[in-house]
Write a protein that holds these residues in place. Structure first.
Motif, short mmCIF file in Angstrom:
data_model
loop_
_atom_site.label_atom_id
_atom_site.label_comp_id
_atom_site.label_asym_id
_atom_site.label_seq_id
_atom_site.Cartn_x
_atom_site.Cartn_y
_atom_site.Cartn_z
N ARG A 28 0.81 -0.83 -0.16
CA ARG A 28 -0.27 -0.12 0.10
C ARG A 28 0.54 0.79 -0.64
O ARG A 28 2.15 1.01 0.16
CB ARG A 28 -0.92 -0.19 1.28
CG ARG A 28 -1.21 1.34 1.39
CD ARG A 28 -2.39 1.37 2.28
NE ARG A 28 -3.30 0.23 2.61
CZ ARG A 28 -3.80 -0.34 3.69
NH1 ARG A 28 -3.48 -0.05 4.72
NH2 ARG A 28 -5.24 -1.16 3.51
N PHE A 29 0.61 2.50 -0.51
CA PHE A 29 1.20 3.41 -0.49
C PHE A 29 0.35 5.23 -0.67
O PHE A 29 -0.29 4.62 -1.53
CB PHE A 29 2.66 3.26 -2.11
CG PHE A 29 2.01 3.17 -3.56
CD1 PHE A 29 1.80 4.44 -4.00
CD2 PHE A 29 2.47 2.13 -4.57
CE1 PHE A 29 1.51 4.39 -4.95
CE2 PHE A 29 1.28 2.36 -5.01
CZ PHE A 29 0.96 3.28 -6.16
N ALA A 30 1.02 6.06 -0.40
CA ALA A 30 0.93 7.22 -1.36
C ALA A 30 2.24 8.05 -1.69
O ALA A 30 3.33 7.61 -1.37
CB ALA A 30 0.40 7.77 0.25
N ASN A 31 1.48 8.99 -2.38
CA ASN A 31 2.42 9.22 -3.43
C ASN A 31 2.63 10.69 -3.50
O ASN A 31 1.41 10.79 -3.80
CB ASN A 31 3.03 8.67 -5.20
CG ASN A 31 3.77 7.33 -4.60
OD1 ASN A 31 4.18 7.20 -3.47
ND2 ASN A 31 3.26 6.68 -5.81
N ALA A 77 7.75 12.48 -2.14
CA ALA A 77 7.04 12.46 -0.62
C ALA A 77 6.15 10.92 -1.48
O ALA A 77 5.14 11.08 -1.33
CB ALA A 77 6.14 13.10 -0.08
N GLN A 78 6.60 10.16 -0.22
CA GLN A 78 5.85 8.43 -0.68
C GLN A 78 6.51 8.21 1.43
O GLN A 78 6.86 8.18 1.83
CB GLN A 78 6.99 7.53 -1.40
CG GLN A 78 5.97 5.97 -1.66
CD GLN A 78 6.81 5.37 -2.61
OE1 GLN A 78 7.61 4.64 -2.21
NE2 GLN A 78 6.67 4.91 -3.90
N LYS A 79 4.42 6.94 1.68
CA LYS A 79 4.64 6.39 2.69
C LYS A 79 4.34 5.17 1.63
O LYS A 79 3.49 4.75 1.18
CB LYS A 79 3.80 6.92 3.49
CG LYS A 79 3.31 5.83 4.69
CD LYS A 79 4.25 5.52 5.20
CE LYS A 79 3.25 4.29 6.44
NZ LYS A 79 2.66 5.15 7.11
N VAL A 80 5.14 3.77 2.78
CA VAL A 80 5.01 3.02 1.32
C VAL A 80 5.08 1.80 2.61
O VAL A 80 5.35 1.81 3.68
CB VAL A 80 6.01 2.39 0.19
CG1 VAL A 80 7.26 1.97 0.93
CG2 VAL A 80 5.45 0.93 -0.27
#
Length: 414
Positions: free
Chosen positions: A246-249, A269-272
Motif C-alpha cells: 500500500r502506498f501514497a505518493n 514524497a512517499q509512504k509505503v
C-alpha cells in the motif's frame, strides 16, 4: 535527438552498445549467457526456498498465533476496499484524507511487514542540488547498513527504526545513517536519530519539513500542491495471497532553505507499506527544467517466480500541455563510463522514448535478513532525451536540462 557521439553510445538491434566496443566472440557470449542463467536460477531458488520456509513457519505456528497472523493480513485487505471506493467514486476530499491517514499513522505490521517514508527533493535551477530523507521500520529484526535493528514495536505512537538523510550541494553531504526513533502524533511524523531530527507535518495540500542537526536547523521546506491539480498525488495498493503493498505518493512543489541557501523545485514524497520480501526493481524519476517529469518502474521479473503480478510502466508528464503520457515495453540498459560513473539508456515502444542518463553521485544501502538486498541511489544528469508524442517530438531543446535519480537494486530480503 541531441548528439551523443562524444559519449560513444549507440543503439544496435534495439540494444545499446558503446561505439568502440569490440564484438564478443561466440564463446564469450555463450559463457556470459550461461553465467546469467545460473545466477537467475540461484536467485530464483533462494526466493522459492524462502516461500516454502514461510509457509512451513506459518503452518507450524501455535493455533492462536496462526489465527492472529492471518487476521492481521485480512485486516489490511479489508481496508483496501475503503481505498478502492474512494478512488472509484473520485471523492477527492475523502481521497486526500486517506493520503494523510496513511502518511501520519503506523500500520499494524504482520510478519514480513515493512513501513517506510521516502522524500526526494530536486532543484529547479542548474545547480544539480538534490536532497533525500528516508526512515522506516520492519516487523522483525533486520540489519541495515551493518547496524542491527531489533523488531519494531509501536508503544504510545512511538517505535524504533532507521533513518538516512543525505544531499548533494556541489559535493556529497551525509547527514545521518543511524538507528532512530519514529513518532506519530496527529498530523505529524518525527524521526530522531543520534544527532538529527526531522519533522514532517501538515494536511493535504500543504506540508512542512523541518530538519535540525546537533540542534542547528539545516532544512526548512514548504511542500505544496503544484499548479496542475490533476498530477499531484496517488493512493494505491495491491494484495495477492499473503503478500502485498500500500502506498501514497505526493508529486508536489517545494520552496525554502537548505544549508542556509534558497532551495526550490519538485518534491516526491512517499509512504509505503510492504508485506513480503524486497525484490529487485528498476526505478527512476527525472525532473526537467520546464517542469516535465519522466518516471519508470520495472520490477525484475526473472528471479521472483510466478506468484507475483510484476508490471512494466513508464510515464512522461508534459508540463507544457499538462498532459500525462504512458508508454509500454520500457527497457533499461546499464553501462559503466570511463570515469567510473554509470550510464543508463532507456527505450520504450521501439524508440518512441529514448533517454541517456549519467550518474554524478551515489549513496548505497544494504539490508540483511536471511538474504541480502542492495539498494543504490544514483544522482543523474540527462545526457540525451527524445520522446515521440501524437503530434510532436520533444527533445532537451524543449524541456531544458534533466536531473533526478536512478535506483539500482539487487538481491532480496524478507
Amino acid at each position: 535527438m541531441t548528439d551523443v557521439s562524444n559519449d560513444k553510445l549507440a543503439i544496435v538491434n534495439d540494444k545499446p552498445v558503446t561505439v568502440d566496443d569490440k564484438p564478443s566472440t561466440a564463446n564469450e557470449k555463450k559463457n556470459k549467457n550461461r553465467t546469467l542463467e545460473e545466477r537467475i536460477i540461484i536467485e530464483k531458488n533462494k526466493l522459492l526456498r524462502f516461500i516454502r520456509e514461510r509457509n512451513d513457519y506459518i503452518r507450524n505456528l501455535p493455533e492462536t498465533e496462526k489465527k492472529a497472523f492471518i487476521a492481521s493480513i485480512q485486516n489490511l485487505k479489508e481496508s483496501k476496499d475503503k481505498i478502492e471506493k474512494l478512488l472509484l467514486k473520485k471523492e477527492v476530499k475523502e481521497a486526500k484524507k486517506g493520503i494523510d491517514g496513511l502518511l501520519f499513522s503506523f500500520e499494524d505490521l504482520p510478519l514480513f511487514g515493512k513501513e517506510y517514508w521516502f522524500m526526494k527533493f530536486t532543484s529547479d535551477d542548474d545547480s544539480r542540488r538534490q536532497f533525500f530523507l528516508t526512515f522506516g521500520r520492519s516487523a522483525g529484526d533486520i540489519e541495515v547498513n551493518g547496524r542491527y535493528v531489533e523488531n519494531s514495536r509501536v508503544i504510545n505512537d512511538r517505535t524504533d527504526g532507521y533513518c538516512v538523510a543525505w544531499a548533494y550541494d556541489g559535493m556529497k553531504i551525509n547527514l545521518t545513517d543511524d538507528p532512530g526513533a519514529i513518532e506519530v502524533e496527529n498530523d505529524r511524523v518525527t524521526c530522531s536519530s543520534k544527532d538529527m531530527k526531522a519533522d514532517f507535518y501538515g494536511t493535504f495540500p500543504k506540508y512542512m519539513l523541518d530538519i535540525s542537526k546537533n540542534g542547528e536547523k539545516i532544512c526548512c521546506l514548504e511542500i505544496k500542491e503544484p499548479a496542475d491539480a490533476n498530477y499531484n498525488s496517488e493512493l494505491s495498493e495491491f494484495f495477492r495471497g499473503l503478500f502485498g503493498y500500500r502506498f501514497a505518493n505526493l508529486y508536489f512543489d517545494f520552496r525554502g532553505m537548505l544549508f542556509e541557501k534558497e532551495f526550490s523545485g519538485k518534491c516526491y514524497a512517499q509512504k509505503v507499506i510492504v508485506i513480503g520480501p524486497f525484490i529487485p526493481w528498476k526505478w527512476s524519476r527525472i525532473i526537467f527544467k520546464n517542469g516535465s517529469v519522466l518516471t519508470y518502474y520495472i520490477p525484475n521479473i526473472e528471479i521472483i517466480g510466478v506468484e507475483y503480478n510484476i508490471h512494466n510502466s513508464m510515464e512522461y508528464y508534459d508540463a507544457e500541455n499538462r498532459k500525462l503520457h504512458r508508454f509500454r515495453k520500457a527497457k533499461v540498459y546499464e553501462y559503466p563510463s570511463e570515469k567510473g560513473s554509470k550510464r543508463w539508456i532507456l527505450t520504450a515502444e521501439e524508440g518512441k522514448v529514448f533517454m541517456v542518463t549519467r550518474s554524478y553521485c551515489k549513496e548505497a544501502f544494504s539490508f540483511t535478513k536471511n538474504f541480502n538486498f542492495r539498494y543504490i541511489e544514483n544522482l543523474v544528469d540527462v545526457v540525451d532525451f527524445q520522446v515521440e508524442l501524437e503530434d510532436r517530438i520533444i527533445t532537451l531543446e524543449e524541456t531544458g536540462s534533466g536531473l533526478g535519480m536512478v535506483e539500482d537494486t539487487s538481491g532480496f530480503v524478507i
